[in-house]
Enzyme design. Structure first.
Site: not given
Ligand code: AP5
Length: 213
Positions: A13, A87, A126, A159, A170
């Site tokens: 994402k 979410r 990552r 992270r 997660r």
């Molecule tokens: P990346 O693009 O970073 O993946 P992502 O989907 O953004 O993963 P996140 O871990 O950031 O998502 P998340 O939803 O768990 O975390 P968030 O910060 O939103 O890619 C990941 C890796 O893969 C990278 O190394 C990249 O280079 C590689 N990659 C990408 N695409 C690729 C491809 N096509 N091929 C190969 N490699 C690839 O949330 C964190 C925490 O915050 C949550 O756990 C929760 O506690 C809280 N939170 C956030 N939003 C909410 C909400 N709306 N409600 C409640 N709690 C929330």
């Protein structure tokens, strides 16, 4: 145009949001990034959010809806990519209300579909820039500057929630709370599924094709 990027942790994402922002000037609303900024500022809100995030749990809906509402008030009439929000069904319903109040609407929900087994490698490998947030991977996208960011020379860090036990929690949270949104948006005829197992460039091409960008 307003788009949700829906997908499990590590589905890409953040990576795809950044490409859409660079090429098409969208504004990225990442609730994860907003929460991490609040943690950095050591506010009470940040401390509370951190207690959930460190365990891989979702932050309560009312806190999330509050920060999204504030963001939308500051960014009226802009094209937004919602990265990691909503979410839960409660958040999805609230988003609808917020957009209606702003006389705006949701156009598409891009579901980044991926085999869960690939996610552990993506997340444990990552690294992110502590300064500008640029995303890397130790194997698939290493920085040309070693442990420094190619964009701003900031330090690359892992992270806190990218350790295996927290990742597993997660992924459980995604299945339990966020997975049902796939059906929710399919029923509203907003859902577009993208194969997120392809390379980053090919996922981006697929997104551009499917959105006719
Ligand atoms: P990346 O693009 O970073 O993946 P992502 O989907 O953004 O993963 P996140 O871990 O950031 O998502 P998340 O939803 O768990 O975390 P968030 O910060 O939103 O890619 C990941 C890796 O893969 C990278 O190394 C990249 O280079 C590689 N990659 C990408 N695409 C690729 C491809 N096509 N091929 C190969 N490699 C690839 O949330 C964190 C925490 O915050 C949550 O756990 C929760 O506690 C809280 N939170 C956030 N939003 C909410 C909400 N709306 N409600 C409640 N709690 C929330």
């Amino acid at each position: 145009m307003n788009i949700i990027l829906l997908g499990a942790p590590g589905s890409g994402k953040g990576t795809q949001s950044k490409l859409l922002v660079e090429k098409y000037k969208f504004n990225q609303l990442s609730t994860g990034d907003l929460l991490r900024s609040a943690i950095k500022s050591a506010s009470e809100f940040g401390k509370l959010a951190q207690s959930y995030m460190n365990q891989g749990k979702l932050v309560p809906d009312d806190l999330i809806v509050q920060i999204v509402g504030e963001y939308l008030n500051l960014n009226k009439n802009k094209s937004i990519i919602f990265d990691g929000f909503p979410r839960t069904e409660i958040q999805a319903t609230k988003l609808n209300e917020l957009l209606e109040n702003a006389k705006s609407e949701l156009n598409f929900v891009l579901y980044l579909k991926i085999n869960p087994q690939d996610l552990i490698d993506r997340l444990t490998g990552r690294r992110v820039c502590a300064q500008c947030g640029e995303i890397y991977h130790v194997h698939t996208k290493p920085s040309k500057n070693g442990d420094k960011c190619e964009v701003c020379d900031g330090s690359l860090v892992q992270r806190k929630d990218d350790h295996k036990e927290v990742i597993l929690e997660r992924l459980l949270e995604f299945d339990k709370n966020t997975g049902p949104l796939i059906e929710f948006y399919k029923n509203k005829e907003k859902l577009i599924t993208v194969d997120a197992e392809l390379s980053t460039e090919n996922v981006f091409s697929e997104i551009q094709k499917k959105l006719s960008l």
